[in-house]
Write a protein that holds these residues in place. Structure first.
Motif, PDB file in Angstrom:
ATOM      1  N   UNK A 184       0.838  -1.207   0.000  1.00 26.65           N
ATOM      2  CA  UNK A 184       0.000   0.000   0.000  1.00 26.65           C
ATOM      3  C   UNK A 184       0.875   1.259   0.000  1.00 26.65           C
ATOM      4  N   UNK A 185       1.867   1.268   0.866  1.00 29.61           N
ATOM      5  CA  UNK A 185       2.779   2.410   0.975  1.00 29.61           C
ATOM      6  C   UNK A 185       3.494   2.661  -0.346  1.00 29.61           C
ATOM      7  N   UNK A 186       3.984   1.605  -0.964  1.00 23.67           N
ATOM      8  CA  UNK A 186       4.677   1.735  -2.239  1.00 23.67           C
ATOM      9  C   UNK A 186       3.731   2.245  -3.329  1.00 23.67           C
ATOM     10  N   UNK A 187       2.500   1.721  -3.342  1.00 23.41           N
ATOM     11  CA  UNK A 187       1.502   2.172  -4.313  1.00 23.41           C
ATOM     12  C   UNK A 187       1.228   3.665  -4.123  1.00 23.41           C
ATOM     13  N   UNK A 188       1.063   4.087  -2.863  1.00 27.23           N
ATOM     14  CA  UNK A 188       0.799   5.502  -2.590  1.00 27.23           C
ATOM     15  C   UNK A 188       1.955   6.386  -3.040  1.00 27.23           C
ATOM     16  N   UNK A 189       3.177   5.930  -2.821  1.00 25.41           N
ATOM     17  CA  UNK A 189       4.338   6.689  -3.292  1.00 25.41           C
ATOM     18  C   UNK A 189       4.239   6.928  -4.798  1.00 25.41           C
ATOM     19  N   UNK A 190       3.927   5.889  -5.533  1.00 25.54           N
ATOM     20  CA  UNK A 190       3.922   5.980  -6.992  1.00 25.54           C
ATOM     21  C   UNK A 190       2.791   6.839  -7.542  1.00 25.54           C
ATOM     22  N   UNK A 191       1.609   6.779  -6.901  1.00 27.06           N
ATOM     23  CA  UNK A 191       0.529   7.628  -7.419  1.00 27.06           C
ATOM     24  C   UNK A 191       0.712   9.086  -6.995  1.00 27.06           C
ATOM     25  N   UNK A 192       1.331   9.304  -5.829  1.00 29.06           N
ATOM     26  CA  UNK A 192       1.578  10.683  -5.402  1.00 29.06           C
ATOM     27  C   UNK A 192       2.613  11.340  -6.308  1.00 29.06           C
ATOM     28  N   UNK A 193       3.538  10.553  -6.828  1.00 26.95           N
ATOM     29  CA  UNK A 193       4.505  11.092  -7.790  1.00 26.95           C
ATOM     30  C   UNK A 193       3.814  11.620  -9.041  1.00 26.95           C
ATOM     31  N   UNK A 194       2.644  11.077  -9.347  1.00 26.88           N
ATOM     32  CA  UNK A 194       1.881  11.527 -10.511  1.00 26.88           C
ATOM     33  C   UNK A 194       0.902  12.644 -10.166  1.00 26.88           C
TER      34      UNK A 194
END
Length: 334
Positions: A184-194
């Motif tokens: 979940x944390x990794x997914x959030x990192x990647x979408x926040x980058x966008x």
């Protein structure tokens, strides 16, 4: 509300028959009704699929899917693949939401033109009563990279539930199906980058059910080791990411990994010694090269220093003492 603002609600389901009705009914009874409710059965062995099919017949907004068991990440990825909404929201099948959940999140999305809106949550125990833990988010927004320090300093971004996401910022981002934790944390990192704007609102609208006896909290040694190496993988990957402060990564890494290392300490010394040496050799090399005095801010800094210096017997003794004190404290409080 604009009728084009369809929200795809993705719910991974695995042996959730006890609480699935609570979850789905809380979504069906929302004050905001423009929803696509995606229930994905991940090879359940109970009657979860039958419950899903019953809701498909009751309400045209509900869509039911079945797949072979592959874990929560593969199930969420499946949901993303079939989702048609302008917005995405993840809800766990054990949990439920306030009647105004989607209306409130969408209202704040419109106010700020946010890519992601997060709300507060209640933490529930097995008896369904509210535990004396409540996370209330402060009302603020981030633009571009300013959010990443906050991600490392707090645990407000650990989960994918409790938020409304523009599908356009998810793009090709997927959940890492190889991870047993931290996905979940990794997914959030990647979408926040966008993303450009992320809004956190103080409204407590999500009810999270903590199943202390569930599979996610198993003390099986293989699962503990898998979690440790998953943590190492995630934080090693972001250590060289220019979006993140290396000092904050190190502090959070230490605080994330040592609760699981303490679980290893609970085993027989011979087993502990074998595993702790492997963990020490695999996990700490990249962090040693960049270690600094700011690591003293880490809750488990003493444990880190002992393990870094390879004082395995000392770590075992202190760890065992720590576990004893923790158990004694829990006994006194119960």
């Amino acid at each position: 509300m604009n009728k084009s603002d369809l929200i795809s609600v993705i719910i991974p389901v695995y042996n959730s028959s006890e609480r699935l009705d609570i979850c789905v009914n809380s979504i069906l009874n929302q004050s905001y009704s423009n929803l696509e409710i995606i229930l994905v059965d991940d090879g359940s062995t109970d009657n979860s699929l039958e419950i899903i099919n019953s809701y498909v017949k009751k309400d045209s907004r509900v869509k039911g899917y079945h797949k072979n068991n592959g874990g929560v990440s593969s199930t969420r990825n499946y949901g993303l693949k079939v989702a048609n909404g302008k917005f995405i929201s993840f809800i766990d099948s054990d949990d439920y939401i306030d009647k105004e959940y989607f209306k409130t999140l969408l209202k704040h999305q419109k106010i700020n033109n946010s890519d992601i809106v997060r709300c507060g949550y209640h933490l529930n125990n097995k008896s369904y009563s509210i535990v004396n833990v409540k996370e209330v988010y402060v009302n603020f927004e981030f633009e571009n990279k300013l959010i990443f320090d906050e991600m490392l300093k707090t645990y407000k971004f650990n989960s994918v539930w409790g938020q409304l996401i523009k599908k356009s910022v998810i793009k090709e981002v997927k959940f890492d199906e190889s991870l047993s934790m931290g996905e979940d944390f990794e997914f959030n990192i990647n979408i926040i980058k966008n993303s450009s704007i992320v809004t956190l609102i103080p409204d407590v609208l999500y009810y999270y059910y903590y199943n202390n006896n569930g599979i996610n909290y198993s003390k099986n040694k293989k699962k503990i080791l898998k979690k440790i190496f998953d943590i190492n993988s995630i934080y090693s990957n972001i250590l060289n990411d220019s979006c993140f402060n290396a000092n904050l990564i190190q502090v959070r890494y230490i605080n994330e990994i040592f609760p699981h290392i303490l679980d290893i300490i609970s085993y027989k010394y011979k087993d502990y010694l074998k595993e702790i040496k492997m963990i020490r050799n695999d996990s700490f090399l990249s962090f040693e090269r960049k270690s600094n005095n700011n690591l003293k801010k880490a809750k488990y800094y003493l444990f880190y220093k002992i393990l870094k210096k390879k004082y395995f017997i000392l770590l075992f003794i202190i760890g065992r003492l720590t576990l004893f004190i923790k158990k004694f404290k829990n006994y006194i409080e119960s």
